[in-house]
Write a protein that holds these residues in place. Structure first.
Motif, PDB file in Angstrom:
ATOM      1  N   GLU A 202       0.739   5.779  -6.260  1.00 47.12           N
ATOM      2  CA  GLU A 202       0.571   5.248  -4.903  1.00 47.12           C
ATOM      3  C   GLU A 202       1.889   4.712  -4.361  1.00 47.12           C
ATOM      4  O   GLU A 202       2.207   4.877  -3.157  1.00 47.12           O
ATOM      5  N   VAL A 203       2.655   4.051  -5.232  1.00 48.85           N
ATOM      6  CA  VAL A 203       3.950   3.527  -4.790  1.00 48.85           C
ATOM      7  C   VAL A 203       4.887   4.675  -4.432  1.00 48.85           C
ATOM      8  O   VAL A 203       5.637   4.621  -3.424  1.00 48.85           O
ATOM      9  N   ARG A 204       4.885   5.744  -5.225  1.00 53.90           N
ATOM     10  CA  ARG A 204       5.752   6.891  -4.917  1.00 53.90           C
ATOM     11  C   ARG A 204       5.351   7.545  -3.591  1.00 53.90           C
ATOM     12  O   ARG A 204       6.199   8.059  -2.844  1.00 53.90           O
ATOM     13  N   LEU A 205       4.029   7.523  -3.298  1.00 55.57           N
ATOM     14  CA  LEU A 205       3.571   8.065  -2.015  1.00 55.57           C
ATOM     15  C   LEU A 205       4.158   7.277  -0.852  1.00 55.57           C
ATOM     16  O   LEU A 205       4.605   7.856   0.164  1.00 55.57           O
ATOM     17  N   VAL A 206       4.185   5.976  -0.965  1.00 56.55           N
ATOM     18  CA  VAL A 206       4.778   5.133   0.079  1.00 56.55           C
ATOM     19  C   VAL A 206       6.266   5.418   0.200  1.00 56.55           C
ATOM     20  O   VAL A 206       6.822   5.519   1.316  1.00 56.55           O
TER      21      VAL A 206
ATOM     22  N   ALA B 233       0.677  -8.869  -7.381  1.00 50.67           N
ATOM     23  CA  ALA B 233       1.796  -8.169  -8.017  1.00 50.67           C
ATOM     24  C   ALA B 233       2.773  -7.771  -6.921  1.00 50.67           C
ATOM     25  O   ALA B 233       2.378  -7.221  -5.884  1.00 50.67           O
ATOM     26  N   THR B 234       4.047  -8.037  -7.137  1.00 46.05           N
ATOM     27  CA  THR B 234       5.071  -7.739  -6.144  1.00 46.05           C
ATOM     28  C   THR B 234       6.144  -6.883  -6.788  1.00 46.05           C
ATOM     29  O   THR B 234       6.706  -7.258  -7.824  1.00 46.05           O
ATOM     30  N   LEU B 235       6.420  -5.727  -6.155  1.00 44.18           N
ATOM     31  CA  LEU B 235       7.444  -4.803  -6.635  1.00 44.18           C
ATOM     32  C   LEU B 235       8.599  -4.783  -5.656  1.00 44.18           C
ATOM     33  O   LEU B 235       8.400  -4.778  -4.421  1.00 44.18           O
ATOM     34  N   PHE B 236       9.818  -4.766  -6.152  1.00 45.99           N
ATOM     35  CA  PHE B 236      11.022  -4.681  -5.348  1.00 45.99           C
ATOM     36  C   PHE B 236      11.694  -3.342  -5.675  1.00 45.99           C
ATOM     37  O   PHE B 236      12.083  -3.114  -6.829  1.00 45.99           O
ATOM     38  N   LEU B 237      11.806  -2.444  -4.622  1.00 45.19           N
ATOM     39  CA  LEU B 237      12.277  -1.084  -4.825  1.00 45.19           C
ATOM     40  C   LEU B 237      13.487  -0.797  -3.938  1.00 45.19           C
ATOM     41  O   LEU B 237      13.551  -1.226  -2.774  1.00 45.19           O
TER      42      LEU B 237
ATOM     43  N   LEU C  23       7.053  -4.675  -1.954  1.00 41.73           N
ATOM     44  CA  LEU C  23       5.722  -4.085  -1.872  1.00 41.73           C
ATOM     45  C   LEU C  23       4.755  -4.940  -2.691  1.00 41.73           C
ATOM     46  O   LEU C  23       4.951  -5.141  -3.890  1.00 41.73           O
ATOM     47  N   GLY C  24       3.731  -5.483  -2.027  1.00 38.30           N
ATOM     48  CA  GLY C  24       2.763  -6.337  -2.703  1.00 38.30           C
ATOM     49  C   GLY C  24       1.372  -5.757  -2.668  1.00 38.30           C
ATOM     50  O   GLY C  24       0.966  -5.161  -1.671  1.00 38.30           O
TER      51      GLY C  24
ATOM     52  N   ASN D 238      13.417   3.746  -8.995  1.00 33.71           N
ATOM     53  CA  ASN D 238      14.003   2.899  -7.959  1.00 33.71           C
ATOM     54  C   ASN D 238      13.600   1.427  -8.082  1.00 33.71           C
ATOM     55  O   ASN D 238      13.971   0.615  -7.230  1.00 33.71           O
ATOM     56  N   LEU D 239      12.873   1.094  -9.092  1.00 31.91           N
ATOM     57  CA  LEU D 239      12.363  -0.270  -9.229  1.00 31.91           C
ATOM     58  C   LEU D 239      13.501  -1.235  -9.561  1.00 31.91           C
ATOM     59  O   LEU D 239      14.289  -1.000 -10.488  1.00 31.91           O
ATOM     60  N   VAL D 240      13.590  -2.324  -8.791  1.00 28.69           N
ATOM     61  CA  VAL D 240      14.604  -3.364  -9.036  1.00 28.69           C
ATOM     62  C   VAL D 240      14.038  -4.477  -9.905  1.00 28.69           C
ATOM     63  O   VAL D 240      14.651  -4.901 -10.887  1.00 28.69           O
TER      64      VAL D 240
END
Length: 439
Positions: free
Chosen positions: A56-60, A134-138, A147-148, A122-124
């Protein structure tokens, strides 16, 4: 042989060993089940959920690639965010990712972090502060995208719940088992206390209880205690009766000899006096340590009284300063007789006696030393036996006896749960006699 190294680390009491037998299997089962649950179930489920979330994250991220500004990118992914229930924004030029601390018991978060780092190049950073967010920084070509979404899309809800439940019920069941085990071991503890008290000369109330085997052991102990008490009473009555019955004819002999000429009566009178001393020694031995009840006394004050009496009687006795102070459960009359016997032997076979005391939390030691010839090591065991006389090693010209002095002392120490030890005095060079009593 192979288990000797383990013995120093094992508990000594029965209750502690039973508790170890009870708790150790529970701990082992919990550890095995927890490890198996984490590895076989949580890790697989978390891996599957993490892979689904990463798609889902890759789709965004794919929808963002064609945008030229951050506003265009957010507008392009807004339908995806609505369907995927996510929130997104770009960090400012001077803004850095905020990584909130994780909970200490969140043992599944490191796996989520590792899986996301592998699946999303790309994940930071990843922020997993609790079980809700959950919060991801890309990294993107337009900047760092925050992205939360719901944490439950990465792992099961409260993965520690099973372990907490197991621990909760393990503590409850172990506590119930402890209560039951304590009730089962209490009769054994009471039996051990009664046996220990009887070994130290005290009779405490005891009623058999518990399991059938424990009741049988308790009944056997009561029968044994009754037999020993009867034997002690019979011995005391027999020797006291014999000594009392012989005093009357000895008194008549003394009266008859007093009417004879002094030269003719002197050797016979000496024999009568020796018989009288023998009777007195038998009577002291028959009493042993059975005279008086145990009371709480200060042994240093008792020794001071004994030494003062000996000094008033003209004996060369010295009392050293006591090491340790406190009260001990003793039979004062019996201990007085034991110390007086040791002092009497010391001044009879030597010229000077020294008395000392050491009191610790575990034991009481009363020591009497002299400057006499002492007793050879190979004869010390024989010296404490009744009617044993070591004439070659102890100067008989200094006095006579029937060999009951040390036997009485050993009997008194034994009734108090202690022991009489004989050695060589380092201070005076003669005999060193220690009465050691456990507390």
């Amino acid at each position: 042989m192979s288990s000797r190294w383990l013995k120093p680390y094992l508990p000594r009491s029965l209750y502690a060993r039973a508790a170890l037998i009870l708790v150790l299997p529970v701990i082992v089962v919990l550890l095995v089940v927890s490890v198996a649950f984490v590895r076989e179930h949580l890790e697989d489920v978390t891996g599957q959920m993490t892979r689904a979330a990463s798609r889902e994250v890759r789709l965004v991220l794919e929808d963002i690639q064609g945008a030229e500004t951050q506003q265009q990118a957010l507008a392009a992914v807004r339908p995806d965010l609505r369907l995927l229930d996510m929130q997104a924004r770009f960090l400012g030029s001077n803004e850095t990712p905020t990584i909130e601390p994780r909970r200490w018991y969140d043992f599944i978060a490191p796996q989520i972090d590792a899986d996301l780092q592998e699946l999303l190049p790309n994940l930071v950073a990843v922020s997993l502060p609790d079980s809700q967010v959950a919060t991801l920084f890309l990294n993107t070509h337009l900047g760092v995208l925050e992205l939360g979404f719901d944490r439950r899309r990465l792992s099961t809800v409260a993965p520690h719940q099973l372990i907490v439940t197991m621990l909760f019920f393990a503590v409850i069941m172990t506590s119930i088992s402890f209560l039951y085990m304590r009730n089962q071991l209490r009769p054994i503890t009471r039996l051990a206390d009664a046996a220990q008290a009887f070994g130290r000369g005290r009779v405490v109330p005891f009623t058999p209880g518990g399991a059938v085997e424990v009741r049988a052991a308790g009944s056997a102990f009561l029968d044994m205690r009754a037999r020993i008490e009867r034997q002690i009473e019979q011995r005391t009555l027999m020797l006291s009766g014999v000594s009392h019955d012989l005093r009357t004819p000895l008194t008549r002999l003394k009266l008859g000899l007093s009417m004879l000429p002094e030269d003719d009566a002197k050797p016979l009178l000496q024999d009568v006096n020796e018989m009288q001393s023998l009777l007195d020694a038998f009577l002291d031995f028959s009493r042993g340590a059975s005279e008086g009840e145990q009371v709480e006394i200060r042994p240093d004050e008792l020794l001071r009284s004994i030494v003062d009496d000996a000094q008033r009687a003209g004996q060369s006795v010295e009392l050293l300063p006591p090491e340790g102070q406190g009260a001990v459960m003793l039979r004062p009359t019996a201990i007085r007789r034991a110390v007086e016997n040791l002092i009497g032997n010391a001044v009879r076979y030597g010229s000077h006696a020294m008395v000392s005391m050491t009191l610790t939390d575990k034991s009481l030691r009363i020591r009497v030393e002299d400057d006499g010839p002492g007793i050879p090591p190979e004869q010390r065991t024989e010296a404490v036996k009744p009617f044993s006389r070591l004439d070659p090693s102890r100067n008989q010209n200094q006095g006579s006896g029937v060999g009951l002095g040390l036997a009485i002392v050993a009997d008194i120490a034994r009734v108090h749960g202690g022991v009489l030890r004989l050695g060589q005095s380092e201070r005076l060079g003669g005999l060193c006699a220690d009465i050691i009593i456990g507390r």
